[in-house]
Design a protein around this motif. Structure first.
Motif, short mmCIF file in Angstrom:
data_model
loop_
_atom_site.label_atom_id
_atom_site.label_comp_id
_atom_site.label_asym_id
_atom_site.label_seq_id
_atom_site.Cartn_x
_atom_site.Cartn_y
_atom_site.Cartn_z
N LEU A 193 0.79 -1.22 0.00
CA LEU A 193 0.00 0.00 0.00
C LEU A 193 0.83 1.28 0.00
O LEU A 193 0.28 2.37 -0.24
CB LEU A 193 -0.95 0.01 1.21
CG LEU A 193 -1.94 -1.16 1.27
CD1 LEU A 193 -2.80 -1.05 2.52
CD2 LEU A 193 -2.80 -1.21 0.01
N ILE A 194 2.14 1.18 0.27
CA ILE A 194 3.00 2.38 0.24
C ILE A 194 4.06 2.26 -0.86
O ILE A 194 4.09 3.08 -1.78
CB ILE A 194 3.66 2.61 1.61
CG1 ILE A 194 2.60 2.81 2.68
CG2 ILE A 194 4.59 3.82 1.55
CD1 ILE A 194 3.16 2.97 4.08
N TYR A 195 4.89 1.25 -0.76
CA TYR A 195 5.97 1.08 -1.74
C TYR A 195 5.44 0.90 -3.16
O TYR A 195 5.86 1.61 -4.09
CB TYR A 195 6.83 -0.12 -1.34
CG TYR A 195 7.79 -0.59 -2.41
CD1 TYR A 195 8.85 0.19 -2.82
CD2 TYR A 195 7.62 -1.85 -3.01
CE1 TYR A 195 9.72 -0.24 -3.80
CE2 TYR A 195 8.49 -2.30 -3.98
CZ TYR A 195 9.54 -1.49 -4.38
OH TYR A 195 10.39 -1.93 -5.36
N THR A 196 4.51 -0.03 -3.34
CA THR A 196 4.03 -0.35 -4.69
C THR A 196 3.39 0.85 -5.40
O THR A 196 3.76 1.16 -6.54
CB THR A 196 3.05 -1.53 -4.65
OG1 THR A 196 3.75 -2.69 -4.13
CG2 THR A 196 2.52 -1.86 -6.03
N SER A 233 7.67 8.51 -7.40
CA SER A 233 8.69 9.13 -6.56
C SER A 233 9.82 8.17 -6.24
O SER A 233 9.60 6.98 -6.01
CB SER A 233 8.06 9.63 -5.26
OG SER A 233 9.04 10.12 -4.37
N THR A 234 11.03 8.73 -6.19
CA THR A 234 12.18 7.93 -5.80
C THR A 234 12.16 7.60 -4.31
O THR A 234 12.92 6.75 -3.85
CB THR A 234 13.48 8.68 -6.12
OG1 THR A 234 13.48 9.95 -5.44
CG2 THR A 234 13.61 8.92 -7.62
N VAL A 238 12.01 3.89 -3.01
CA VAL A 238 13.14 3.02 -2.66
C VAL A 238 13.30 2.96 -1.13
O VAL A 238 13.50 1.88 -0.56
CB VAL A 238 14.43 3.50 -3.33
CG1 VAL A 238 15.62 2.67 -2.87
CG2 VAL A 238 14.30 3.43 -4.85
N LEU A 239 13.21 4.11 -0.48
CA LEU A 239 13.31 4.14 0.98
C LEU A 239 12.09 3.47 1.62
O LEU A 239 12.22 2.73 2.60
CB LEU A 239 13.42 5.58 1.47
CG LEU A 239 14.70 6.33 1.07
CD1 LEU A 239 14.63 7.77 1.53
CD2 LEU A 239 15.93 5.65 1.65
N ALA A 240 10.91 3.72 1.04
CA ALA A 240 9.69 3.09 1.57
C ALA A 240 9.76 1.58 1.44
O ALA A 240 9.35 0.84 2.33
CB ALA A 240 8.47 3.64 0.84
N GLY A 241 10.30 1.10 0.33
CA GLY A 241 10.41 -0.34 0.11
C GLY A 241 11.43 -1.00 1.01
O GLY A 241 11.36 -2.21 1.25
N ALA A 242 12.38 -0.22 1.52
CA ALA A 242 13.39 -0.78 2.41
C ALA A 242 12.81 -1.06 3.80
O ALA A 242 13.40 -1.84 4.57
CB ALA A 242 14.58 0.16 2.52
N ILE A 243 11.67 -0.44 4.13
CA ILE A 243 11.07 -0.67 5.44
C ILE A 243 10.54 -2.10 5.58
O ILE A 243 10.93 -2.81 6.52
CB ILE A 243 9.96 0.37 5.72
CG1 ILE A 243 10.58 1.77 5.82
CG2 ILE A 243 9.20 0.02 6.99
CD1 ILE A 243 9.56 2.89 5.92
N GLY A 263 8.32 0.81 -18.03
CA GLY A 263 7.17 0.52 -17.17
C GLY A 263 6.63 1.74 -16.47
O GLY A 263 5.64 1.65 -15.74
N GLY A 264 7.30 2.88 -16.65
CA GLY A 264 6.84 4.11 -16.04
C GLY A 264 7.28 4.29 -14.60
O GLY A 264 6.67 5.06 -13.85
N TYR A 265 8.37 3.62 -14.21
CA TYR A 265 8.84 3.71 -12.83
C TYR A 265 9.94 4.77 -12.71
O TYR A 265 10.81 4.88 -13.58
CB TYR A 265 9.38 2.37 -12.35
CG TYR A 265 8.33 1.30 -12.24
CD1 TYR A 265 7.26 1.45 -11.37
CD2 TYR A 265 8.39 0.14 -13.01
CE1 TYR A 265 6.27 0.47 -11.26
CE2 TYR A 265 7.42 -0.84 -12.91
CZ TYR A 265 6.36 -0.66 -12.04
OH TYR A 265 5.39 -1.62 -11.94
#
Length: 299
Positions: free
Chosen positions: A130-133, A139-140, A143-148, A198-200
């Protein structure tokens, strides 16, 4: 092999791809390291619940991520053959399976381990899906959100063994958080053009001609080296781990500096491969030092 058996095997393989089973093995590994560091007496029923609960939750999160990103995955070379964009699994079927995995995994952790570990699994799942994806295309910070969520599994292992937080759990989480930045940013640098299809927007700049991405990789490699060298002073590991952390961290920093000095896919790949070797080697050394060596030789 009969057609029925072949169909079952094919479906099973699709499920493994949907849940990114190989990636989940690293999640299980870090969870078990946290458990091994915190446990005072082995409980095999609890270990089974930790393993399967964590595995199902992680596969559920990965599958929900693929379900969410199915249209973008179809645009990228490295992801277009995943089960949903390739048409081998319908999106509805994939959504149902991954929700069942997620719920089953958290119930196993709640009733078979303890509620605290299940809550951490829920935070991992929610932050990843719900946050990282949804952040990845915009937004870059993603990457930090996905590290959580990537930092939480060893903390889950610790809470599964001890049923409480401690400074050790936070240090393990911090270590995993810092490690993921050079690991993932070097991967994103390798596949930058494919991610763009992919638009990332996962990198702050174009690392071929600008220095922000490469600087961040070096900064987090330095931070990782510092944190691991401080780890024995909070009660995890001793001189053997300290020595290994210095050598492994220095090696990762060297290849990160090389990438900073000269961008190339080859140099980015060296950082990525070094990070893959670094984590299991360091975590294994920590467990060995804490469980066996530190009883006989300490600072």
């Amino acid at each position: 092999m009969t057609n029925k058996a072949w169909t079952l095997k094919s479906r099973f393989d699709l499920y493994l791809q949907l849940g990114k089973f190989r990636l989940c093995l690293l999640v299980l590994f870090t969870t078990l390291i946290g458990y091994g560091l915190g446990v005072s007496q082995l409980n095999f029923v609890e270990i089974i619940c930790v393993l399967f609960g964590t595995l199902l939750t992680a596969m559920g999160a990965n599958g929900l991520n693929q379900w969410w990103e199915r249209k973008r995955d179809a645009l990228m070379l490295r992801t277009r053959q995943r089960p949903i964009p390739s048409g081998r699994l319908s999106s509805g079927h994939a959504l149902t399976v991954t929700l069942v995995w997620s719920l089953t995994g958290m119930l196993l952790l709640y009733f078979g381990v303890n509620p605290l570990t299940a809550y951490l699994a829920l935070i991992t799942l929610a932050s990843y899906v719900l946050i990282y994806t949804p952040l990845k295309p915009y937004s870059t910070v993603a990457v930090l959100a996905g590290a959580i969520p990537g930092a939480i599994p060893p903390m889950m292992g610790w809470t599964a063994a001890t049923n409480h937080f401690g400074v050790e759990a936070w240090v393990l989480g911090c270590l995993l958080f810092l490690w993921q930045i050079p690991h993932f940013m070097s991967l994103a640098a390798i596949y930058r053009q494919d991610y763009a299809k992919g638009g990332y927007h996962l990198l702050p700049d174009n690392p071929e001609i600008e220095g922000a991405t490469r600087s961040i990789i070096v900064i987090f490699s330095v931070a990782l080296l510092c944190i691991t060298l401080l780890t024995p002073f909070v009660g995890l590991g001793e001189i053997v781990f300290f020595s290994g952390a210095f050598l492994f961290g220095l090696a990762l920093l060297v290849v990160s500096i090389r990438l900073y000095q000269q961008y190339s896919v080859k140099n980015a790949r060296q950082v990525f491969l070094a990070s893959i070797i670094y984590l299991p080697a360091l975590m294994t050394l920590l467990l060995i030092d804490e469980r066996f060596v530190s009883h006989y030789w300490s600072f």
